[in-house]
Design a protein around this motif. Structure first.
Motif, mmCIF file in Angstrom:
data_model
loop_
_atom_site.group_PDB
_atom_site.id
_atom_site.type_symbol
_atom_site.label_atom_id
_atom_site.label_comp_id
_atom_site.label_asym_id
_atom_site.label_seq_id
_atom_site.Cartn_x
_atom_site.Cartn_y
_atom_site.Cartn_z
ATOM 1 N N LEU A 78 1.869 14.057 -14.025
ATOM 2 C CA LEU A 78 0.821 14.533 -14.942
ATOM 3 C C LEU A 78 0.674 16.042 -14.846
ATOM 4 O O LEU A 78 0.622 16.752 -15.851
ATOM 5 N N ALA A 101 0.842 -1.198 0.000
ATOM 6 C CA ALA A 101 0.000 0.000 0.000
ATOM 7 C C ALA A 101 0.874 1.243 0.000
ATOM 8 O O ALA A 101 0.664 2.177 -0.767
ATOM 9 N N TRP A 158 2.817 9.899 -9.733
ATOM 10 C CA TRP A 158 2.220 9.875 -11.065
ATOM 11 C C TRP A 158 1.341 11.109 -11.276
ATOM 12 O O TRP A 158 1.403 11.763 -12.315
ATOM 13 N N GLN A 159 0.558 11.453 -10.239
ATOM 14 C CA GLN A 159 -0.294 12.623 -10.357
ATOM 15 C C GLN A 159 0.556 13.895 -10.518
ATOM 16 O O GLN A 159 0.257 14.762 -11.324
ATOM 17 N N MET A 160 1.652 13.960 -9.760
ATOM 18 C CA MET A 160 2.564 15.107 -9.843
ATOM 19 C C MET A 160 3.161 15.201 -11.241
ATOM 20 O O MET A 160 3.307 16.278 -11.808
ATOM 21 N N VAL A 164 -5.397 21.968 0.823
ATOM 22 C CA VAL A 164 -6.158 20.716 0.806
ATOM 23 C C VAL A 164 -5.301 19.554 1.294
ATOM 24 O O VAL A 164 -5.665 18.396 1.120
ATOM 25 N N GLY A 165 -4.120 19.857 1.876
ATOM 26 C CA GLY A 165 -3.426 18.815 2.618
ATOM 27 C C GLY A 165 -2.106 18.333 2.064
ATOM 28 O O GLY A 165 -1.572 17.347 2.554
ATOM 29 N N ALA A 166 -1.552 19.014 1.041
ATOM 30 C CA ALA A 166 -0.246 18.586 0.544
ATOM 31 C C ALA A 166 0.821 18.946 1.580
ATOM 32 O O ALA A 166 0.788 20.033 2.145
ATOM 33 N N THR A 167 1.764 18.035 1.823
ATOM 34 C CA THR A 167 2.855 18.343 2.746
ATOM 35 C C THR A 167 3.920 19.144 2.007
ATOM 36 O O THR A 167 3.902 19.232 0.782
ATOM 37 N N ARG A 168 4.837 19.698 2.765
ATOM 38 C CA ARG A 168 5.947 20.449 2.146
ATOM 39 C C ARG A 168 6.701 19.588 1.161
ATOM 40 O O ARG A 168 7.059 19.999 0.068
ATOM 41 N N ARG A 169 6.956 18.344 1.604
ATOM 42 C CA ARG A 169 7.731 17.454 0.739
ATOM 43 C C ARG A 169 7.004 17.199 -0.576
ATOM 44 O O ARG A 169 7.613 17.127 -1.626
ATOM 45 N N GLN A 170 5.683 17.079 -0.489
ATOM 46 C CA GLN A 170 4.930 16.818 -1.724
ATOM 47 C C GLN A 170 5.010 18.004 -2.680
ATOM 48 O O GLN A 170 5.098 17.821 -3.891
ATOM 49 N N ASN A 205 0.878 3.885 -2.917
ATOM 50 C CA ASN A 205 0.451 5.216 -2.522
ATOM 51 C C ASN A 205 1.391 6.274 -3.071
ATOM 52 O O ASN A 205 0.982 7.234 -3.698
ATOM 53 N N SER A 264 1.220 6.591 -6.748
ATOM 54 C CA SER A 264 0.025 7.317 -7.183
ATOM 55 C C SER A 264 0.266 8.822 -7.105
ATOM 56 O O SER A 264 -0.062 9.579 -8.019
ATOM 57 N N THR A 265 0.857 9.253 -5.998
ATOM 58 C CA THR A 265 1.136 10.681 -5.828
ATOM 59 C C THR A 265 2.127 11.165 -6.877
ATOM 60 O O THR A 265 1.910 12.177 -7.535
#
Lengths: 246, 854
Positions: B17, B3, B13-15, B304-310, B7, B10-11
């Motif tokens: 895109l 997972a 991949w979205q980034m 909406v909840g993204a962390t600094r690292r994200q 997980n 997924s993040t």
């Protein structure tokens, strides 16, 4: 049952020599399942209060609890996790990411939380269907009307079934018809989907949909009304103008 | 566990895109930002591909002529008397047979219709037919192989027919030798095709010894081992038997040519790295803008909840995408460039390098290296803005930037930048190797200081604009100082390009002066006789003393001085070129530049004992100082020479060479072959008449060409200035990314101000005025960049010239006035040029749409 409550919540801008208090000593309890409207004239500190409730802004002193968690005790990562799981935000401007489709915009909090993409997108579709945009999932924000964009933002707030939805002037940028659509949708979120909603507005017609209205002036709660059934917009407007003049 | 990874995937991949869509939404900017990466990667990859391919070709020298098991040569590469060595090797167990060979590969003079047809280079191999038979049997397709007692007979490979179709058994052909033109009769053709780049021509050992003026000597021993012998063991035994003065299986290669080429390619590598450096600037600049532009999007993601690292990850992924695109295109272009280089070189390969056609060797490590550098550049450049993006608090991102931050950054950069520059100046003033480091450090200091300078410099130079841009100058200035960081980076990019230009201008001046003073010492005679090639003497065949004597006998001639050559090595294997002169004769026709004392003292030193004058380069390569004694591997074994002083001349100043007396050269290296002759005429002699007389003598020695020294010097000066112009070409290449940086920033500035421009137009600003604002902005940037470039260029040129001095090239420093003027003009023109497109775009904006732009 209370879901959010604050204790002597205070926010001061500026430096020590010239402090500009925005929120002063606010003690507020938000009940689960309630639709709370925060009203007040410009500069009364209502948005600042909302941001502190949602962990977007740090209080100068005082505390905010979401259920048993005290927000100022959390580090940035924990706070971020809290924002994507426990809070849902709807803003006035810049509400959606322009390069993402409606579906992806809604799925973003889930994806950031590590939900596999396919599942996140499926849940986003469901949320968009709930706000009546099932046929707009693949559109970019620029291809949607203002009202539709705010409904996408609402779907994004709903998709995680948060503890509280926080809305900052969600209708401030909309014409009156779109505004009505969005407010009715917010009302449904509380009535049908059992969400808790805190909304900042200076529009009494919007506030009239709330269960409870607090009035803020110079950063202080000056009035706290629990409305029976649908509120009376004219009465609220009158109260607001009185406050501004006094 | 699963997972967790899905997980993250997924993040990411979205980034990815999102990154792709953001980049796609700003295609022009993406392209402009990527170009410098493309340029840098292409350059580095091309060099990494082409160089090894060439190296391989140059090292494809024959280690054995006969397919024998082992071959033995002297460490110095020079010839030796055969008796002792042959006996030592024969006595080793497992050795079945040995034979001595004397061979040399050399260029043929371009004599028009040569009887060797299209052959430009041959390998003349002298063999002893009797002992050769025991080591190797040649297969003959026509005629016979050489027999004992043959003289003036030659055996050619079958492939010679392709180059000189008229040659067959029974025909004769002339060949240059140290003793003059000699004729050989073809007695046989080998069955094998042979190496057509330098066909092997077999003659008797005695004939080869005569041709090279090395009677009784050989330079290679070929060894046949017993059947089933252990090759390694035998090699070790042979090495033991012959001693450290000899080496096994070391084919000679064109190490000089290769080294010269490597220096040239290193220049390209530096250029590639500079381009990547600029690429990093462009990416950094762009992403800093991107972070500001996307404040709202980033703030929203945080809300909406993204962390600094994200958030950091999102920007890093985006820069990595650009890096990937740039690297991929760069690799492709680099491959094509390498192919191009190889094919260009192939055109000249036969003429210049006397090698067969090269083919491009694909190198995976070259590809991975270039790709890694490209990606790392993008990653590093993107990381800082990404981190800054991650640090933004969600609410801060929803508000406009505060000017306070900019001020703080400026003060910080001023303090650190000035600190770095002070350190750089200290290093520069030391005047030794550290000066080059100081030059680079100074450039860095300028880059760091630049953000602090934007506001004051803009204020300082904007009055200049009031002439042409009375109304727009102030708006342009305030636009520029709004983003000091961006303006600083853009000006820094331009600075690097222009500093390179100024530096090259200064180096060219100093270098030309150095060449000129060196040319003075070499070209003081009236006439000069030059061999097939100068500076690379391995491929040269000179003349025995007869030529010098015949010239000396001419009535017009007063003095003749000659230059001789041998190769040698120090005890630890460092190759040295040994130039032999007769101090008495040579001092009358030429001289040296000396670091200390007088040339006369230097000549006097060479007159006695085993004294050597070192070129400064040789001294620093070998690591000796004046007064030291050192061991030199000669054809007569190791000999102790004394470093008598430092001397340079035009032919040797860039190589590791030493000068010794011709007496010592003959005794220790068995070389008495003149490779260059300098002639002084009697005071009243007619130069033209003397030239004609000498040219008549040279019909016997076509390997030499006679020149009036003054004319030759002028010719050489033309060639040199041609090469120096090429250096300016390199400087202009570096300016390409600098221009892109300007274009990038101006484009971004216009995009960012779209709404403002709409307002200006709405309240009555004309298209021309909008265009002039952008142009004025470009001019401010151009002047700022040029000013920094001039400063940095002067520091860099000073530092590098000082550093050159410590490795032996002591050059006077000339303040590059012309280079500075050129840099300022180029900077301003570049700025104007870069402004054309953004200015036009700004002027053409549709007012209504501009007002709605977000």
């Amino acid at each position: 049952m209370s879901i959010v409550h604050t204790e002597s919540l205070t926010k001061v801008y500026g430096d020590v020599s010239q402090p500009i208090p925005a929120v002063r000593d606010v003690n507020l309890t938000v009940e689960e399942g309630e639709f709370l409207a925060i009203m007040g004239p410009s500069g009364s500190g209502k948005s600042t209060l909302l941001y502190m409730l949602g962990g977007l802004d740090k209080p100068t002193s005082g505390k905010v609890w979401l259920r048993d968690s005290e927000l100022s005790a959390l580090n940035d990562d924990a706070l971020s996790r809290m924002r994507r799981t426990e809070f849902g935000f709807v803003f006035q401007f810049f509400n959606l990411i322009p390069v993402l489709t409606a579906q992806e915009n809604v799925a973003i909090p889930l994806i950031l939380d590590g939900v596999p993409r396919a599942r996140a997108l499926k849940q986003a579709d469901d949320a968009l269907a709930r706000v009546g945009l099932a046929d707009r999932t693949m559109h970019r924000p620029t291809e949607l009307s203002g009202g539709q964009q705010q409904r996408v933002a609402l779907a994004r707030a709903l998709v995680t079934t948060p503890a509280v939805i926080l809305a900052d002037e969600p209708t401030g940028n909309l014409d009156s018809r779109s505004s009505d659509d969005v407010v009715q949708m917010l009302r449904r979120a509380v009535d049908e989907w059992k969400q808790t909603l805190v909304l900042v507005t200076h529009d009494s017609r919007v506030a009239a949909f709330a269960d409870r209205i607090i009035f803020l002036k110079d950063g202080k709660i000056v009035d706290d009304n629990r409305l029976k059934g649908r509120g009376n917009a004219d009465q609220i407007r009158e109260q607001l103008s009185k406050m501004v003049l006094s | 566990m699963t997972a967790q990874s899905s997980n993250f995937g997924s993040t990411v991949w979205q980034m990815t895109l999102m990154g792709l869509r953001y980049l796609n939404g700003r295609r022009l900017r993406t392209a402009l930002t990527t170009v410098a990466i493309v340029f840098g990667v292409a350059m580095i990859f091309a060099i990494n591909l082409a160089l090894p391919s060439m190296q391989e070709a140059f090292q494809q020298t024959i280690t054995s002529f006969t397919g024998a098991d082992l071959s033995v040569t002297s460490v110095s590469g020079e010839s030796f008397p055969p008796a002792a060595v042959l006996e030592q090797i024969s006595s080793v167990d497992q050795v079945k047979a040995v034979t001595g060979i004397l061979h040399r590969q050399f260029s043929l003079p371009t004599l028009g219709e040569s009887s060797l047809g299209d052959t430009t280079q041959i390998d003349l191999v002298g063999v002893d037919p009797a002992s050769m038979e025991n080591v190797h049997q040649f297969v003959i397709s026509d005629g016979r192989f050489l027999e004992p007692g043959d003289s003036g007979k030659a055996v050619l490979p079958a492939g010679i027919a392709e180059l000189a179709p008229q040659l067959g058994v029974g025909t004769t052909f002339p060949l240059i030798t140290a003793g003059g033109l000699k004729f050989y009769t073809v007695v046989g053709l080998l069955a094998e095709q042979g190496d057509l780049a330098a066909p092997e021509i077999y003659v008797s050992l005695a004939d080869a010894q005569a041709a090279f003026n090395q009677p009784g000597l050989i330079n290679t021993v070929e060894v046949l081992l017993e059947p089933g012998a252990n090759r390694e063991a035998a090699a070790a035994d042979i090495q033991q038997a012959v001693g450290a003065g000899f080496t096994l299986d070391q084919g000679s290669n064109d190490s000089n040519t290769l080294a010269a080429m490597q220096v040239g390619f290193a220049m390209f590598d530096v250029l590639g790295m500079l381009a990547l450096f600029l690429g990093a600037f462009l990416i950094f600049n762009t992403f800093r803008t991107v972070v500001v532009e996307r404040r709202h999007d980033l703030g929203m993601l945080r809300a909406v909840g993204a962390t600094r690292r994200q958030i950091t990850l999102l920007i890093v992924i985006e820069s990595l995408i650009q890096g990937l695109i740039g690297t991929a295109i760069g690799l492709l272009i680099g491959y094509l460039m390498a192919q191009g280089m190889i094919s260009v070189i192939n055109v000249y390969a036969t003429d210049f390098f006397h090698r067969g056609s090269l083919s491009l060797q694909f190198s995976l490590s070259g590809l991975l290296g270039a790709a890694a550098i490209g990606l790392a550049t993008a990653l590093i450049a993107g990381y800082w803005p990404a981190r800054a993006a991650g640090k933004t608090a969600p609410l801060e991102a929803l508000r406009p930037a505060t000017p306070a931050n900019i001020q703080r950054a400026a003060r910080w950069s001023l303090i650190v930048g000035i600190g770095i520059m002070l350190l750089a100046v200290l290093l520069l003033l030391t005047g030794n190797q550290g000066a080059a480091g100081g030059a680079v450090l100074f450039l860095m200091g300028m880059v760091v200081t630049a953000p602090a300078l934007v506001i004051p410099v803009a204020r300082l130079i904007s009055p200049l604009l009031s002439f042409g841009f009375a109304r727009e100058g102030d708006i342009a200035r305030s636009n520029l100082v709004r983003q000091p960081g961006r303006a600083a980076i853009t000006a820094s990019t331009l600075m690097i390009g222009l500093a390179t230009l100024v530096m090259i201008a200064a180096m060219v001046l100093s270098f030309a002066s150095l060449i000129n003073s060196l040319a003075d010492v070499n070209f003081s005679s009236d006439l000069i006789l030059l061999p097939q090639s100068i500076a690379v003497y391995d491929n040269v065949i000179g003349a025995d003393e007869n030529l010098a004597n015949r010239v000396r006998a001419l009535p017009e001639v007063q003095d003749v001085g000659t230059m001789r050559y041998a190769s040698a090595a120090t005890a630890d294997g460092q190759a040295l070129q040994v130039m032999g002169i007769d101090p008495n004769e040579y001092s009358k026709v030429a001289s040296f530049t000396v670091n200390e004392g007088s040339p006369d003292a230097a000549f006097a030193a060479l007159g006695s004992g085993r004294n050597a004058l070192f070129t400064a380069i040789a001294l620093s390569t070998v690591g000796l100082k004046v007064g030291d004694d050192f061991m030199l591997q000669t054809a007569e074994g190791p000999q102790t020479y004394h470093v008598a002083g430092i001397a340079n001349d035009l032919f040797t100043f860039k190589i590791a060479a030493i000068f010794i007396s011709q007496t010592n050269l003959a005794a220790d290296f068995h070389k008495t072959e003149d490779i260059m002759l300098m002639i002084n005429l009697a005071p009243d002699a007619d130069k033209q008449a003397a030239l004609v007389d000498i040219q008549t003598i040279l019909t016997d020695y076509p390997q030499f060409t006679a020149h009036l020294t003054g004319e030759y010097r002028d010719e050489l000066a033309n060639v040199t200035s041609g090469a120096l112009i090429l250096m300016y070409g390199l400087a202009f290449l570096i300016l390409i990314p600098a221009a892109l940086g300007l274009l990038n920033t101006l484009t971004i500035n216009v995009l960012e101000r779209t709404r403002e421009i709409g307002v200006v137009r709405a309240v009555g600003g004309s298209r021309t005025q909008v265009r002039r604002v952008v142009t004025a902005e470009a001019l401010l940037l151009g002047i700022f960049g040029a000013a920094m470039g001039v400063l940095a260029g002067v520091a860099m040129s000073y530092g590098f010239i000082a550093a050159f001095g410590t490795v032996g090239w002591e050059m006077p420093y000339f303040f590059p006035v012309a280079g500075i003027i050129a840099a300022v003009i180029v900077g301003v023109l570049l700025a104007l040029f870069a402004a054309v497109l953004p200015a036009r775009n700004a002027a053409r904006l549709d007012i209504i749409r501009a007002l709605q732009y977000e």
